[in-house]
Design a protein around this motif. Sequence first.
Motif, PDB file in Angstrom:
ATOM      1  N   UNK A   1       0.846  -1.216   0.000  1.00 29.81           N
ATOM      2  CA  UNK A   1       0.000   0.000   0.000  1.00 29.81           C
ATOM      3  C   UNK A   1       0.871   1.252   0.000  1.00 29.81           C
ATOM      4  N   UNK A   2       0.439   2.261  -0.732  1.00 31.43           N
ATOM      5  CA  UNK A   2       1.250   3.487  -0.727  1.00 31.43           C
ATOM      6  C   UNK A   2       1.290   4.116   0.679  1.00 31.43           C
ATOM      7  N   UNK A   3       2.442   4.746   0.944  1.00 22.41           N
ATOM      8  CA  UNK A   3       2.671   5.329   2.274  1.00 22.41           C
ATOM      9  C   UNK A   3       1.587   6.331   2.654  1.00 22.41           C
ATOM     10  N   UNK A   4       1.185   7.149   1.626  1.00 21.96           N
ATOM     11  CA  UNK A   4       0.202   8.207   1.929  1.00 21.96           C
ATOM     12  C   UNK A   4      -1.075   7.644   2.552  1.00 21.96           C
ATOM     13  N   UNK A   5      -1.515   6.489   2.014  1.00 24.42           N
ATOM     14  CA  UNK A   5      -2.743   5.894   2.543  1.00 24.42           C
ATOM     15  C   UNK A   5      -2.545   5.492   4.005  1.00 24.42           C
ATOM     16  N   UNK A   6      -1.368   4.885   4.268  1.00 25.00           N
ATOM     17  CA  UNK A   6      -1.079   4.488   5.651  1.00 25.00           C
ATOM     18  C   UNK A   6      -1.095   5.680   6.598  1.00 25.00           C
ATOM     19  N   UNK A   7      -0.482   6.763   6.102  1.00 28.08           N
ATOM     20  CA  UNK A   7      -0.447   7.975   6.928  1.00 28.08           C
ATOM     21  C   UNK A   7      -1.867   8.461   7.211  1.00 28.08           C
ATOM     22  N   UNK A   8      -2.676   8.368   6.146  1.00 26.56           N
ATOM     23  CA  UNK A   8      -4.055   8.847   6.285  1.00 26.56           C
ATOM     24  C   UNK A   8      -4.803   7.983   7.314  1.00 26.56           C
ATOM     25  N   UNK A   9      -4.613   6.635   7.174  1.00 28.02           N
ATOM     26  CA  UNK A   9      -5.271   5.726   8.103  1.00 28.02           C
ATOM     27  C   UNK A   9      -4.821   6.006   9.529  1.00 28.02           C
ATOM     28  N   UNK A  10      -3.498   6.201   9.653  1.00 29.08           N
ATOM     29  CA  UNK A  10      -2.929   6.454  10.971  1.00 29.08           C
ATOM     30  C   UNK A  10      -3.516   7.728  11.594  1.00 29.08           C
ATOM     31  N   UNK A  11      -3.554   8.778  10.760  1.00 27.73           N
ATOM     32  CA  UNK A  11      -4.114  10.049  11.251  1.00 27.73           C
ATOM     33  C   UNK A  11      -5.559   9.843  11.704  1.00 27.73           C
ATOM     34  N   UNK A  12      -6.297   9.119  10.865  1.00 31.66           N
ATOM     35  CA  UNK A  12      -7.713   8.867  11.205  1.00 31.66           C
ATOM     36  C   UNK A  12      -7.833   8.112  12.517  1.00 31.66           C
ATOM     37  N   UNK A  13      -6.922   7.115  12.659  1.00 27.81           N
ATOM     38  CA  UNK A  13      -6.960   6.317  13.894  1.00 27.81           C
ATOM     39  C   UNK A  13      -6.654   7.166  15.117  1.00 27.81           C
ATOM     40  N   UNK A  14      -5.629   8.033  14.954  1.00 27.54           N
ATOM     41  CA  UNK A  14      -5.268   8.906  16.083  1.00 27.54           C
ATOM     42  C   UNK A  14      -6.429   9.832  16.422  1.00 27.54           C
ATOM     43  N   UNK A  15      -7.055  10.365  15.357  1.00 28.31           N
ATOM     44  CA  UNK A  15      -8.189  11.272  15.600  1.00 28.31           C
ATOM     45  C   UNK A  15      -9.332  10.555  16.304  1.00 28.31           C
ATOM     46  N   UNK A  16      -9.554   9.317  15.869  1.00 23.85           N
ATOM     47  CA  UNK A  16     -10.644   8.544  16.471  1.00 23.85           C
ATOM     48  C   UNK A  16     -10.339   8.262  17.943  1.00 23.85           C
ATOM     49  N   UNK A  17      -9.053   7.903  18.196  1.00 18.14           N
ATOM     50  CA  UNK A  17      -8.618   7.627  19.562  1.00 18.14           C
ATOM     51  C   UNK A  17      -8.839   8.862  20.447  1.00 18.14           C
ATOM     52  N   UNK A  18      -8.427  10.033  19.888  1.00 19.13           N
ATOM     53  CA  UNK A  18      -8.567  11.285  20.644  1.00 19.13           C
ATOM     54  C   UNK A  18     -10.043  11.584  20.913  1.00 19.13           C
ATOM     55  N   UNK A  19     -10.864  11.321  19.897  1.00 18.71           N
ATOM     56  CA  UNK A  19     -12.305  11.579  20.040  1.00 18.71           C
ATOM     57  C   UNK A  19     -12.903  10.682  21.129  1.00 18.71           C
ATOM     58  N   UNK A  20     -12.510   9.379  21.095  1.00 20.71           N
ATOM     59  CA  UNK A  20     -13.008   8.434  22.115  1.00 20.71           C
ATOM     60  C   UNK A  20     -12.607   8.897  23.510  1.00 20.71           C
ATOM     61  N   UNK A  21     -11.324   9.301  23.621  1.00 19.15           N
ATOM     62  CA  UNK A  21     -10.817   9.751  24.935  1.00 19.15           C
ATOM     63  C   UNK A  21     -11.594  10.969  25.416  1.00 19.15           C
ATOM     64  N   UNK A  22     -11.894  11.863  24.429  1.00 21.15           N
ATOM     65  CA  UNK A  22     -12.607  13.087  24.790  1.00 21.15           C
ATOM     66  C   UNK A  22     -13.994  12.732  25.349  1.00 21.15           C
ATOM     67  N   UNK A  23     -14.644  11.785  24.692  1.00 22.10           N
ATOM     68  CA  UNK A  23     -15.968  11.368  25.154  1.00 22.10           C
ATOM     69  C   UNK A  23     -15.861  10.774  26.558  1.00 22.10           C
ATOM     70  N   UNK A  24     -14.802   9.961  26.749  1.00 29.09           N
ATOM     71  CA  UNK A  24     -14.589   9.339  28.052  1.00 29.09           C
ATOM     72  C   UNK A  24     -14.413  10.394  29.139  1.00 29.09           C
ATOM     73  N   UNK A  25     -13.579  11.398  28.810  1.00 34.71           N
ATOM     74  CA  UNK A  25     -13.311  12.466  29.779  1.00 34.71           C
ATOM     75  C   UNK A  25     -14.578  13.267  30.051  1.00 34.71           C
ATOM     76  N   UNK A  26     -15.332  13.559  28.985  1.00 37.02           N
ATOM     77  CA  UNK A  26     -16.585  14.298  29.165  1.00 37.02           C
ATOM     78  C   UNK A  26     -17.529  13.525  30.081  1.00 37.02           C
ATOM     79  N   UNK A  27     -17.605  12.202  29.859  1.00 40.88           N
ATOM     80  CA  UNK A  27     -18.478  11.377  30.690  1.00 40.88           C
ATOM     81  C   UNK A  27     -18.027  11.435  32.149  1.00 40.88           C
ATOM     82  N   UNK A  28     -16.705  11.319  32.350  1.00 39.67           N
ATOM     83  CA  UNK A  28     -16.176  11.382  33.716  1.00 39.67           C
ATOM     84  C   UNK A  28     -16.486  12.729  34.364  1.00 39.67           C
ATOM     85  N   UNK A  29     -16.379  13.789  33.551  1.00 40.42           N
ATOM     86  CA  UNK A  29     -16.663  15.130  34.090  1.00 40.42           C
ATOM     87  C   UNK A  29     -18.117  15.229  34.528  1.00 40.42           C
ATOM     88  N   UNK A  30     -19.014  14.695  33.691  1.00 43.26           N
ATOM     89  CA  UNK A  30     -20.443  14.734  34.032  1.00 43.26           C
ATOM     90  C   UNK A  30     -20.687  13.940  35.311  1.00 43.26           C
TER      91      UNK A  30
END
Length: 265
Positions: A1-30
Amino acid sequence: KPVTTDMKTLTEEIEKFAEDKKIEIDTLKIQEEYRKDFLGNVSHELKTPLFTVQGYILTLLDGAINDKKVREKYLARANKGVERLIYIVRDLDLITKLEVGGLKLEKEDFDIIELIQNVFDLLEMKAADKEITLTFDMEYPEPIFVKADREKIQQVISNLLVNSIKYGHPKGTTEVSVENLIKNKVIVRVTDNGEGIPKKHIPRLFERFYRVDQSGSRKEGGSGLGLSIVKHIIEAHDEKIYVESEEDVGSEFSFTLEKTPNNSK
Ligand code: ADP
C-alpha cells in the motif's frame, strides 16, 4: 500500500482515539459533577433535621428537662426529627442503588388490586389524620394480575399515595383505578383533589431532591426523593409514568404495567 494511505489511516486512527478519549473524559466530568451535586444535596437535606433535633436537645439540657410536660413534648419532637432522618437515609440508600444500576427486578405474577388494598391498609391511619379517603374507582374491584416486581411496585404505589395524602386538602379524596390498555398493558392511576402542581414545576418533578416548595419551611417533611424513586422503578420495568396536574384542582399520576397473559396466576 502506498505510504500516503497508511499515513491517512494512521491520522484517522489517532483522531478517532482522541475523540473516544474526549468522550470518556466528558463522561467522567459529568459523573464528577453529578457526584458533587449529589453530595451537596445530601448534606443540605440532612442539615435541617439534624439542627432541629440538636435544638430540642440543647433546650432540654438548658433546663427544660426538669419539667415533665415540656420534657415529653421536646423528646417527642426530637424523635420526629430522628424519624425524618431515618426516612431520608433509607431513601438515599434506595436511590443510590437505583442510580448505580444495581437494581435487580424480581418479577412475579400478582394481583395488583390486592396490592393496592394492602397499601390502603398500611396508610389508613396517615390518611385518617387528615380525614382523607382512599378509594378504588371501581364498584367491585376484581383481581387483575400483572407481571412485575411486587415489592418495588408496592413502593411506587405507597410513594404516590403518601404524596396524595401529604399534598391533599383535609377531607379530600384519593382515587385509584386500574384500567386495561392495548397490548396486554394496564394503567394504574392515582388521582387526588389536593393542592396540585404549578405547570412550570412539572418538567422537573421527577428529579431527585426537587420539591415545588424549596423553602424547607413547609410542614410536610420529605426528602424530595419519592418521585425519583418512582420513576426509576417504573423505567427499570420498561414502563411509562405520566403526570397531569392543575393548581388548586388536583393531580393525577399514572403508570403502565404488563398484564399477565390470561390474567391469572
Ligand atoms: P417529597 O414529597 O419528599 O418532597 P417527592 O419526590 O415525592 O418528594 O415529590 C416532589 C414534589 O412534588 C413534592 O415536594 C411536591 O411539591 C410535589 N408533589 C408530589 N406529589 C404531589 C401531589 N400529589 N400533589 C401536589 N404536589 C405533589
